[in-house]
Scaffold this active site. Structure first.
Site, short mmCIF file in Angstrom:
data_model
loop_
_atom_site.label_atom_id
_atom_site.label_comp_id
_atom_site.label_asym_id
_atom_site.label_seq_id
_atom_site.Cartn_x
_atom_site.Cartn_y
_atom_site.Cartn_z
N SER A 1 0.83 -1.20 0.00
CA SER A 1 0.00 0.00 0.00
C SER A 1 0.87 1.26 0.00
CB SER A 1 -0.97 -0.05 1.18
OG SER A 1 -2.02 0.85 1.02
N ASP B 1 -10.14 -4.72 -5.48
CA ASP B 1 -9.59 -3.97 -4.36
C ASP B 1 -10.38 -2.67 -4.25
OD1 ASP B 1 -8.13 -2.43 -2.57
OD2 ASP B 1 -6.18 -3.02 -3.38
N HIS C 1 -7.51 -5.78 0.00
CA HIS C 1 -6.30 -4.98 -0.14
C HIS C 1 -5.07 -5.67 0.45
CE1 HIS C 1 -4.51 -1.06 -0.90
NE2 HIS C 1 -4.09 -0.94 0.35
#
Length: 271
Positions: free
Chosen positions: A101, A222, A251
């Site tokens: 991320s 996602d 995610h």
């Protein structure tokens, strides 16, 4: 093998090296997480690689919350500087960086500043910008983001529970619970300013400066990072890049599809 360093930064970031091998893999967690998010993939990496694990200053696993300064960390550059300083302190270079991320973009920034530190970047569910524009689909409207900030501020406990069930595939309850607990440990005092840093960021312009080879790992569905973002990054990264789609929802492929995730990493690193 477990190696603990006694430098100030490595101690503050709970850095440790495990495993064995000539190559080093750096595992960097994202928003709301800590180094335990990688637990499922460690056993099969440790036999062939030296693994560096650490917690960012915002993590709830870091007991001294004064280490997170919301003004200092209002941009990813400060995190990239911490990463570079940590690797220098631990005398690591030419490593493989796996960033989940927000950490994927942090790794990109660090690679621009110090290309010698990394041989490959593996960007997991990463995004240079989350807010939509006329010519860019980031996944969110600004009104969505502002509502999220309000929800975090008004009832962080409720928001954490609901966010965890969106961020992690709900068909994997233990992983949902794991992330929810980690998120709640972070606390609203850290979570709100960091959310603003993450969701209001725009690092699209740096991609053309990234020359380190990149693998972009994207989950099939996602909520935070649509497939269009992976395509955008692949198109705009200056150096060699490839996109790998993992058949999972959410995610966190390292939690909900760790075997497939490992297969991708092994294939990329053996090619």
């Amino acid at each position: 093998m477990v190696i603990l360093h006694k430098g100030v930064l490595s101690t503050n970031m709970k850095a440790r090296i495990i495993g064995s091998g000539k190559e080093t893999i750096i595992l960097a967690h994202g928003y709301g997480g800590d180094q335990s998010v990688w637990d499922k993939i460690l056993p099969k990496l440790m036999s062939n690689y030296q693994i560096l694990l650490f917690d960012w200053s915002f993590s709830g696993a870091v007991k001294d919350q004064s280490l997170f300064d919301s003004q200092k960390y209002s941009s990813y550059e400060a995190f990239a500087d911490d990463l570079i300083a940590l690797l220098d302190e631990m005398k690591l270079d030419s490593s493989i960086f796996v960033g989940h991320s927000m950490s994927g973009i942090i790794g990109c920034i660090a690679s621009i500043k110090r290309p010698n530190l990394f041989t490959r970047l593996i960007l997991v569910a990463s995004s240079p910008r989350f807010i939509n524009l006329e010519d860019y689909v980031g996944g969110f409207e600004i009104a969505d983001i502002e509502q999220m900030f309000q929800n975090i501020e008004e009832n962080y406990g409720v928001w954490s529970s609901s966010f965890a069930r969106i961020a992690v595939d709900p068909s994997d309850p233990p992983s949902v619970e794991k992330f929810e607990k980690s998120l709640k440990r972070m606390g609203v005092e850290v979570a709100l300013p960091l959310a603003k840093t993450v969701f209001l960021s725009d690092y699209r312009a740096i991609l053309e400066k990234v020359v380190t080879p990149c693998t972009i790992i994207q989950c099939k569905i996602d909520f935070a990072v649509p497939n269009s973002v992976a395509t955008f990054m692949h198109t705009n990264i200056k150096g060699e890049s490839t996109v790998e789609i993992i058949n999972t929802r959410g995610h966190f492929p390292q939690l909900t599809a760790h075997e497939e995730f490992l297969n991708v990493i092994h294939r990329v690193l053996s090619s």
